[in-house]
Design a protein around this motif. Structure first.
Motif, PDB file in Angstrom:
ATOM      1  N   SER A 179      14.201   6.861   3.791  1.00  0.00           N
ATOM      2  CA  SER A 179      12.851   7.336   4.089  1.00  0.00           C
ATOM      3  C   SER A 179      12.248   8.011   2.863  1.00  0.00           C
ATOM      4  N   GLN A 180      13.074   8.702   2.081  1.00  0.00           N
ATOM      5  CA  GLN A 180      12.598   9.340   0.860  1.00  0.00           C
ATOM      6  C   GLN A 180      12.247   8.310  -0.208  1.00  0.00           C
ATOM      7  N   LEU A 181      12.963   7.204  -0.226  1.00  0.00           N
ATOM      8  CA  LEU A 181      12.631   6.120  -1.157  1.00  0.00           C
ATOM      9  C   LEU A 181      11.229   5.591  -0.881  1.00  0.00           C
ATOM     10  N   ILE A 182      10.915   5.392   0.386  1.00  0.00           N
ATOM     11  CA  ILE A 182       9.587   4.897   0.739  1.00  0.00           C
ATOM     12  C   ILE A 182       8.507   5.845   0.245  1.00  0.00           C
ATOM     13  N   LEU A 183       8.704   7.143   0.464  1.00  0.00           N
ATOM     14  CA  LEU A 183       7.716   8.131   0.021  1.00  0.00           C
ATOM     15  C   LEU A 183       7.570   8.128  -1.498  1.00  0.00           C
ATOM     16  N   THR A 184       8.691   8.047  -2.204  1.00  0.00           N
ATOM     17  CA  THR A 184       8.653   8.105  -3.666  1.00  0.00           C
ATOM     18  C   THR A 184       8.041   6.848  -4.252  1.00  0.00           C
ATOM     19  N   LEU A 185       8.400   5.705  -3.696  1.00  0.00           N
ATOM     20  CA  LEU A 185       7.815   4.453  -4.175  1.00  0.00           C
ATOM     21  C   LEU A 185       6.319   4.415  -3.895  1.00  0.00           C
ATOM     22  N   ASN A 186       5.921   4.888  -2.724  1.00  0.00           N
ATOM     23  CA  ASN A 186       4.488   4.935  -2.409  1.00  0.00           C
ATOM     24  C   ASN A 186       3.744   5.852  -3.371  1.00  0.00           C
ATOM     25  N   GLU A 187       4.377   6.961  -3.742  1.00  0.00           N
ATOM     26  CA  GLU A 187       3.760   7.875  -4.704  1.00  0.00           C
ATOM     27  C   GLU A 187       3.539   7.181  -6.038  1.00  0.00           C
ATOM     28  N   LEU A 188       4.534   6.435  -6.490  1.00  0.00           N
ATOM     29  CA  LEU A 188       4.402   5.700  -7.746  1.00  0.00           C
ATOM     30  C   LEU A 188       3.274   4.678  -7.664  1.00  0.00           C
ATOM     31  N   LEU A 189       3.230   3.916  -6.583  1.00  0.00           N
ATOM     32  CA  LEU A 189       2.217   2.869  -6.446  1.00  0.00           C
ATOM     33  C   LEU A 189       0.817   3.451  -6.346  1.00  0.00           C
ATOM     34  N   GLU A 190       0.676   4.563  -5.649  1.00  0.00           N
ATOM     35  CA  GLU A 190      -0.635   5.195  -5.519  1.00  0.00           C
ATOM     36  C   GLU A 190      -1.131   5.747  -6.849  1.00  0.00           C
ATOM     37  N   LYS A 191      -0.202   6.226  -7.665  1.00  0.00           N
ATOM     38  CA  LYS A 191      -0.586   6.756  -8.975  1.00  0.00           C
ATOM     39  C   LYS A 191      -0.986   5.645  -9.927  1.00  0.00           C
ATOM     40  N   LYS A 192      -0.255   4.541  -9.868  1.00  0.00           N
ATOM     41  CA  LYS A 192      -0.473   3.476 -10.850  1.00  0.00           C
ATOM     42  C   LYS A 192      -1.644   2.576 -10.486  1.00  0.00           C
ATOM     43  N   TYR A 193      -1.703   2.164  -9.225  1.00  0.00           N
ATOM     44  CA  TYR A 193      -2.807   1.293  -8.817  1.00  0.00           C
ATOM     45  C   TYR A 193      -2.901   1.309  -7.289  1.00  0.00           C
ATOM     46  N   PRO A 194      -3.867   2.035  -6.756  1.00  0.00           N
ATOM     47  CA  PRO A 194      -3.995   2.179  -5.305  1.00  0.00           C
ATOM     48  C   PRO A 194      -4.137   0.853  -4.560  1.00  0.00           C
ATOM     49  N   ASN A 195      -4.784  -0.131  -5.159  1.00  0.00           N
ATOM     50  CA  ASN A 195      -4.985  -1.424  -4.505  1.00  0.00           C
ATOM     51  C   ASN A 195      -4.122  -2.472  -5.181  1.00  0.00           C
ATOM     52  N   ALA A 196      -2.807  -2.255  -5.135  1.00  0.00           N
ATOM     53  CA  ALA A 196      -1.866  -3.073  -5.903  1.00  0.00           C
ATOM     54  C   ALA A 196      -1.863  -4.522  -5.431  1.00  0.00           C
ATOM     55  N   SER A 197      -1.957  -5.435  -6.399  1.00  0.00           N
ATOM     56  CA  SER A 197      -1.769  -6.850  -6.124  1.00  0.00           C
ATOM     57  C   SER A 197      -0.721  -7.448  -7.052  1.00  0.00           C
ATOM     58  N   SER A 198      -0.333  -6.693  -8.063  1.00  0.00           N
ATOM     59  CA  SER A 198       0.733  -7.117  -8.983  1.00  0.00           C
ATOM     60  C   SER A 198       1.445  -5.878  -9.461  1.00  0.00           C
ATOM     61  N   GLY A 199       2.571  -6.082 -10.132  1.00  0.00           N
ATOM     62  CA  GLY A 199       3.355  -4.930 -10.549  1.00  0.00           C
ATOM     63  C   GLY A 199       3.367  -4.665 -12.026  1.00  0.00           C
ATOM     64  N   SER A 200       2.446  -5.251 -12.793  1.00  0.00           N
ATOM     65  CA  SER A 200       2.509  -5.127 -14.243  1.00  0.00           C
ATOM     66  C   SER A 200       2.413  -3.692 -14.722  1.00  0.00           C
TER      67      SER A 200
END
Length: 305
Positions: free
Chosen positions: A278-299
């Protein structure tokens, strides 16, 4: 309350700055302004700042390099905590120090407790144990938190490394016989601040997320959650091959059993620490929200956070 934070630029240090912001005035000197390997300078900094709490998140963490850079590992992981214990004792201040599952021998399948016999397998583990013993045997008011497999949405860590590799490769081999609990730096910082607020008894505690997995299981979970969040990885979680530690030799020996029981801490705080997944989900979501809120790729994961 004045708080001196050493290692403030690291994964844990960044989170501690946030977690302790409402407890007191946090001073986190940069590497440029304070070399934690310069013990005289650290001592001088303490004398000038006169902190009520010292948070020691500074550590030599290059586990394999430590096999050759013994003096450097011992300086940061052993001599620095010893100095901090002495200075906090002189001032009547509080020392909070962080340690590692690497102080244990890594045998068996049961979680290690605070009363378990230690037996580090590497220079890194021996250096961390030496630091622990200096603090635990000191006369200062102290809390020592041993944790494991630390990662965050920022910095260099296993989660971000796996995401980079998953963007480039369609298959990977990851060790599956080392077992522990991936633990976010944010969780460690939040629990630490709660321990200080509640003023739990001083001493040694284990602090990890709940449950356990292997590095292989951790990698697969990272990829599954990334894909479910719309990240176009090249790899499929099913193409992560589990291998033994013997198949991935490293200069420093790793403990196979890094399970740590956090029951003592949970009892003192009156709570249950959340599960690692459950903590992984929160941490990964934090990373994705910081990098690109509307993620369509992982570059963008390839860049620093």
């Amino acid at each position: 309350m004045k708080i001196l934070l050493l290692g403030g630029a690291g994964q844990l240090g960044v989170e501690l700055q946030y977690a302790f912001a409402d407890i007191g005035q946090v001073y986190a000197p940069t590497r440029e302004s304070l070399d934690v390997g310069g013990l005289f300078e650290v001592s001088k900094c303490i004398d000038l700042y006169q902190p009520d709490i010292i948070l020691n998140a500074a550590a030599y963490t290059a586990v394999d390099k430590a096999e050759e850079e013994v003096d450097s590992a011992m300086l940061i992981n052993a001599s620095l905590p010893s100095l901090l214990a002495k200075k906090t004792s002189e001032r009547g201040a509080i020392l909070i120090h962080y340690s590692s599952d690497y102080v244990y021998p890594g045998t068996g399948n049961n979680p290690w407790t605070e009363e378990s016999n230690v037996g580090p397998l590497s220079v890194y583990g021996r250096s961390k144990l030496a630091g622990d013993e200096s603090v635990l045997s000191s006369h200062c008011r102290h809390w020592v938190f041993r944790t494991s497999w630390v990662y965050a949405a920022h910095g260099n860590n296993f989660m971000r490394t796996m995401l980079r590799l998953g963007l480039k490769h369609d298959s990977l081999r990851v060790v599956n016989d080392q077992i522990g609990a991936p633990t976010p730096a944010k969780l460690i910082a939040q629990v630490t601040s709660e321990a200080i607020r509640q003023q739990i008894p001083t001493g040694l505690y284990h602090l990890t997320a709940g449950g356990s997995t292997s590095w292989h299981g951790f990698a697969q979970a990272i990829f599954r959650h990334a894909i479910s969040n719309g990240i176009a990885l090249k790899i499929d979680p099913g193409n992560v091959e589990g291998i033994s530690t013997q198949d991935y030799p490293t200069p420093a020996r790793r403990p196979l059993n890094s399970r740590l029981s956090s029951q003592k801490l949970e009892t003192e705080l009156g709570l249950s620490l959340p599960a690692w997944d459950s903590q992984l989900i929160l941490t990964l979501n934090e990373l994705l929200e910081k990098k690109y809120p509307n993620a369509s790729s992982g570059s963008d994961i390839l860049s620093d956070a």
